[in-house]
Design an enzyme around this catalytic site. Structure first.
Site, PDB file in Angstrom:
ATOM      1  N   GLY A   1       0.767  -1.236   0.000  1.00  0.00           N
ATOM      2  CA  GLY A   1       0.000   0.000   0.000  1.00  0.00           C
ATOM      3  C   GLY A   1       0.801   1.290   0.000  1.00  0.00           C
ATOM      4  O   GLY A   1       0.211   2.380  -0.057  1.00  0.00           O
ATOM      5  N   ASP A   2       2.137   1.192   0.056  1.00  0.00           N
ATOM      6  CA  ASP A   2       2.916   2.428   0.110  1.00  0.00           C
ATOM      7  C   ASP A   2       4.321   2.223  -0.468  1.00  0.00           C
ATOM      8  O   ASP A   2       5.317   2.634   0.126  1.00  0.00           O
ATOM      9  CB  ASP A   2       3.013   2.931   1.562  1.00  0.00           C
ATOM     10  CG  ASP A   2       3.437   4.395   1.658  1.00  0.00           C
ATOM     11  OD1 ASP A   2       3.381   5.095   0.629  1.00  0.00           O
ATOM     12  OD2 ASP A   2       3.819   4.825   2.758  1.00  0.00           O
ATOM     13  N   LEU A   3       4.386   1.588  -1.642  1.00  0.00           N
ATOM     14  CA  LEU A   3       5.689   1.368  -2.278  1.00  0.00           C
ATOM     15  C   LEU A   3       6.124   2.659  -2.980  1.00  0.00           C
ATOM     16  O   LEU A   3       6.168   2.751  -4.195  1.00  0.00           O
ATOM     17  CB  LEU A   3       5.609   0.200  -3.272  1.00  0.00           C
ATOM     18  CG  LEU A   3       5.491  -1.195  -2.629  1.00  0.00           C
ATOM     19  CD1 LEU A   3       5.285  -2.256  -3.697  1.00  0.00           C
ATOM     20  CD2 LEU A   3       6.727  -1.522  -1.785  1.00  0.00           C
ATOM     21  N   ASN A   4       6.426   3.654  -2.162  1.00  0.00           N
ATOM     22  CA  ASN A   4       6.837   4.936  -2.732  1.00  0.00           C
ATOM     23  C   ASN A   4       8.351   5.004  -2.889  1.00  0.00           C
ATOM     24  O   ASN A   4       9.075   4.098  -2.482  1.00  0.00           O
ATOM     25  CB  ASN A   4       6.269   6.109  -1.907  1.00  0.00           C
ATOM     26  CG  ASN A   4       6.917   6.235  -0.533  1.00  0.00           C
ATOM     27  OD1 ASN A   4       8.140   6.220  -0.373  1.00  0.00           O
ATOM     28  ND2 ASN A   4       6.078   6.370   0.491  1.00  0.00           N
TER      29      ASN A   4
END
EC number: 2.7.1.81
Length: 373
Positions: free
Chosen positions: A225-228
């Protein structure tokens, strides 16, 4: 990023431990002798880079994570996150190791008397991962492909993960789950009246009409959900030709994990890989090709991808603006995406779905014939 349901109450409950208090926590809860502590940036929790005195065979660098008071009321979810990190590490992914407390748990609830009330915070200690955030380098098409592949592999591997408290990842009103894009409506006032707000309102409208009605056709999975570009670390090595080649050396921040869909993970990854790119519209095709080398999309999922990427831009940009109002002193951290994000979203919006998809799908198709662009 955010780690619970109510963004406002969470932001207001962000921990404010001093370096001395953080050091004392590590020693009292985990039994390690601290030599140095440095604060790390975080959205609504608190993180510290911890150096410990050299032990016989253990690591000397850790990250102390202190969850905000709202997230700390969900110990089951944090326990599941910790077990997922350990599961993925055992499966060969470059995740941290989870340090056990003196009581042999993966986290500990500590209470602090703030004078007016007693607040409780869940604390945990993870090994510090080496490498640089991918945001610091120009990302090559090949690395974008590898990151797409990594995202698909991660979600696919988690299909085999089992835990008695796994249902805690069903996060109904979690603002960062792509399913909850309509919840952004109550935060739109922070944008004022301008073109940015008009675009966000239009994206939310399209999301309700074209995504909400198709959710049952998407394949469900657990999303990171947050592979930034700050949660993926890379290390360089010299290639045979003498040029620097980069490999992923770390995956950080599992706090936004929730049940979602494969296409959500892909859309989130594409959006964040666009942020620092000089050719943002080209990014999606390379990430898509890597993702589909593991998990090919269905026609319905593929048709929703453009709108999902736009929707993630909206989530990130609106919540950053909102968080800046709450914590103006952290504006630089909150507004990382906004520096280029609005421009990228406007460009996608102006080009339109058909034109952007054509670039993405043609680029992805070129990998099938062995010609990467």
């Amino acid at each position: 990023m955010s780690s619970g349901n109510d963004q406002q109450s969470e932001a207001l409950s962000k921990p404010t431990f001093s370096e001395e208090q953080a050091s004392a926590l590590v020693e009292s809860v985990f039994g390690l002798k601290v030599s140095k502590v440095q604060p790390l940036p975080s959205y609504d929790d608190q993180n510290f880079h911890v150096y410990v005195s050299k032990t016989k065979d253990g690591p000397t660098e850790y990250v102390l994570k202190i969850s905000n008071t709202t997230a700390s009321k969900n110990p089951d979810r944090i326990e599941v996150q910790n077990h997922i990190i350990m599961f993925l590490k055992a499966a060969g992914f470059p995740t941290s190791s989870v340090c056990r407390t003196k009581g042999d748990n993966t986290a500990s609830l500590v209470s602090v008397d703030s004078g007016s009330e007693i607040k409780s915070y869940l604390v945990r200690l993870l090994t510090y991962l080496p490498g640089r955030p991918i945001a610091e380098i120009p990302i090559s098409p090949q690395l974008l492909y590898e990151i797409g592949k990594l995202a698909a592999n991660l979600d696919k591997t988690l299909q085999k993960f089992h835990h008695p408290k796994l249902s805690s990842l069903h996060r109904k009103n979690f603002i960062w789950n792509l399913k909850n894009v309509p919840l952004l409506e109550k935060y739109l006032y922070v944008l004022g009246q301008n073109r940015n707000r008009e675009i966000v309102e239009h994206v939310i409208h399209l999301f309700k009409e074209e995504v909400m009605t198709k959710l049952s056709h998407f394949r469900e999975c657990i999303n990171h959900g947050d592979l930034n570009d700050h949660n993926i670390l890379i290390e360089s090595s010299k290639s045979a030709s003498g040029n620097a080649e980069y490999q992923v050396s770390g995956i950080l921040d599992f706090d936004d994990m929730s049940y979602g869909y494969y296409v959500f993970e892909l859309a989130i990854t594409i959006m964040y890989m666009m942020i620092e790119s000089k050719n943002p519209i080209q990014v999606g095709g390379h990430v898509l090709a890597g993702f589909e080398s593991i998990t090919p999309l269905t026609a319905v999922e593929k048709g929703a991808l453009f709108l999902l990427v736009c929707s993630r831009f909206c989530q990130s940009l609106v919540m950053a603006a909102y968080s800046c109002q709450l914590y103006p002193e952290n504006k630089d951290y909150f507004m990382v995406t906004a520096k280029t994000g609005w421009k990228h979203l406007q460009q996608m919006f102006d080009m339109g779905q058909k034109a952007v998809e054509e670039i993405w799908f043609e680029t992805a198709k070129s990998y099938e014939s062995g010609i990467s662009r």
